[in-house]
Design an enzyme around this catalytic site. Structure first.
Site, mmCIF file in Angstrom:
data_model
loop_
_atom_site.group_PDB
_atom_site.id
_atom_site.type_symbol
_atom_site.label_atom_id
_atom_site.label_comp_id
_atom_site.label_asym_id
_atom_site.label_seq_id
_atom_site.Cartn_x
_atom_site.Cartn_y
_atom_site.Cartn_z
ATOM 1 N N PHE A 18 -17.896 1.666 50.822
ATOM 2 C CA PHE A 18 -19.190 1.509 51.116
ATOM 3 C C PHE A 18 -19.118 -0.078 51.505
ATOM 4 C CE2 PHE A 18 -20.089 4.942 48.098
ATOM 5 C CZ PHE A 18 -20.697 5.767 48.906
ATOM 6 N N GLU A 62 -22.158 -15.365 47.498
ATOM 7 C CA GLU A 62 -23.212 -14.428 47.723
ATOM 8 C C GLU A 62 -24.557 -14.474 48.754
ATOM 9 O OE1 GLU A 62 -24.433 -12.744 44.024
ATOM 10 O OE2 GLU A 62 -22.484 -13.508 42.828
ATOM 11 N N TYR A 89 -14.313 -3.864 32.191
ATOM 12 C CA TYR A 89 -15.477 -3.147 32.561
ATOM 13 C C TYR A 89 -16.252 -2.280 31.478
ATOM 14 C CZ TYR A 89 -15.482 -2.848 37.646
ATOM 15 O OH TYR A 89 -15.791 -2.824 39.099
#
Length: 393
Positions: free
Chosen positions: A48, A109, A318
């Site tokens: 994606f 960002e 994570y």
């Protein structure tokens, strides 16, 4: 940006490719593979995410040990800002004249502008791509193994350590096996639990991906398995390694499926020095458990972690959080508060806000640093929400 998805040119001699920043990762890899090349950048979001998104979030891929993080792969980029276009024409491997403008763009960002074109390094497709796996009696010796691999600088393309909860989840989600395969798997389980003495409620698993020439892969495999044996690890098989590696791409679908069954879930990550990895993992999971109880979460949460990237000085960890929100009046609010508490614990345990995710809006409350008054001693870790002295300093 979705229309800006072309490969503009490829330079085979200098091993670079120039692309429009809207191209999706898996499309770029497919087109490069047709020519016998790869960028090697393989984030969980490959299906994606776009090249521009990789730049904006300072992305890291699962195979960074061979190919590097995104900042190691960028040769040149162009960014359009309200005041004009930023970029450079230089295509050489390094330039020491002044500050590197790329570092202003990487991880910005979208605050400074929109990345429109990127030149990336590429490499020929590896001759061999082989998976592997290891099983450890518990998480702690697995972390020690990862640390030793980093110390010896012999990490394969990908090496990731899962805690017991993720290990058990992987076992539950295995596809149905034939009679004979089920019988063989039962014998393997007896060997691991009865003869080796591993506790199924404590075991940790490590997935491996080797890439290179046949000789390089063979040497890497032997070296990794020899190191694992020093910490009580035993080989878990190629099939388990491949399934564990590819399961990463399925997690987003599992998360979305959970919505239909009253589950909220998400992942967040950090980077942390090696000396704090085990402590941080334990502290964060304990904090999440307490927060879930505080918010009236009835069923036990899925509260898990894995070590996904190794460096000389530390690792990327994570965390995965999921819970059933049945009976919770404000599940989204509860989830936000639990995640915020987890991030607070990460900072207090010596971790960073993020290793490679684009999370500016969701962690802005933590990002301000309180500077000490002149003459006042500054604590090693200071946030707007919490401070803790580092007793090891």
């Amino acid at each position: 940006m979705t229309e800006m998805d072309r490969i503009l040119w490829m330079d085979v001699e200098n091993l670079t490719v120039h692309v429009e920043a809207g191209i999706i990762g898996q499309d770029l890899e497919r087109k490069l593979a047709e020519k016998g090349f790869t960028s090697g950048h393989e984030p969980d979001s490959l299906e994606f995410s776009s090249v521009g998104g990789w730049i904006a979030t300072r992305s890291s891929g699962m195979k960074k040990n061979v190919y590097g993080n995104i900042e190691d792969m960028v040769v040149r980029m162009k960014m359009v800002t309200p005041r004009g276009t930023l970029g450079r024409n230089f295509l050489g491997p390094r330039n020491s004249i002044g500050p590197d403008i790329h570092h202003f763009m990487l991880g910005s960002e979208g605050l400074l502008g929109v990345v429109t074109e990127v030149t990336l390094k590429i490499r020929p497709l590896p001759e061999v791509r082989r998976y592997g796996s290891l099983v450890f009696p518990s998480f702690e010796p697995g972390v020690a193994f990862m640390r030793e691999v980093a110390r010896q600088r012999c990490a394969p393309a990908s090496i990731r350590l899962m805690d017991n909860m993720q290990f058990q989840m992987g076992q539950v989600m295995r596809p149905a096996a034939s009679f004979w395969k089920a019988a063989v798997d039962s014998l393997k389980k007896i060997y691991v639990t009865k003869f080796k003495g591993f506790d199924p409620d404590q075991m940790a698993a490590c997935t491996l991906l080797f890439e290179g020439t046949p000789d390089e892969v063979a040497i890497q495999e032997k070296r990794l398995y020899d190191i694992a044996a020093m910490f009580g690890g035993i080989p878990g098989g190629e099939e388990n390694g491949e399934r564990g590696y590819l399961f990463t791409f399925v997690i987003a679908y599992v998360r979305d499926l959970g919505f239909d069954y009253s589950f909220l879930s998400e992942s967040f990550e950090t980077s942390v020095p090696w000396s704090r990895v085990v402590e941080l993992c334990r502290n964060v999971k304990d904090r999440v458990q307490r927060e879930c109880e505080k918010h009236g979460i009835t069923y036990p949460p899925f509260n898990s972690c894995r070590v996904t990237q190794t460096y000389d000085a530390g690792a990327c960890v994570y965390f995965y959080l999921a819970f059933n929100y049945t009976g919770v009046s404000d599940p989204i609010g509860a989830f936000s508060e639990i995640e915020a508490a987890a991030r607070d614990e990460i900072l207090s345990s010596g971790g960073s806000l993020s290793h490679h995710h684009g999370v500016l809006s969701s962690v802005s409350q933590f990002s301000a640093i309180k500077l000490p008054i002149q003459g006042e001693k500054s604590p090693p870790y200071t946030t707007t929400s919490r401070r803790r002295e580092d007793s090891t300093q």
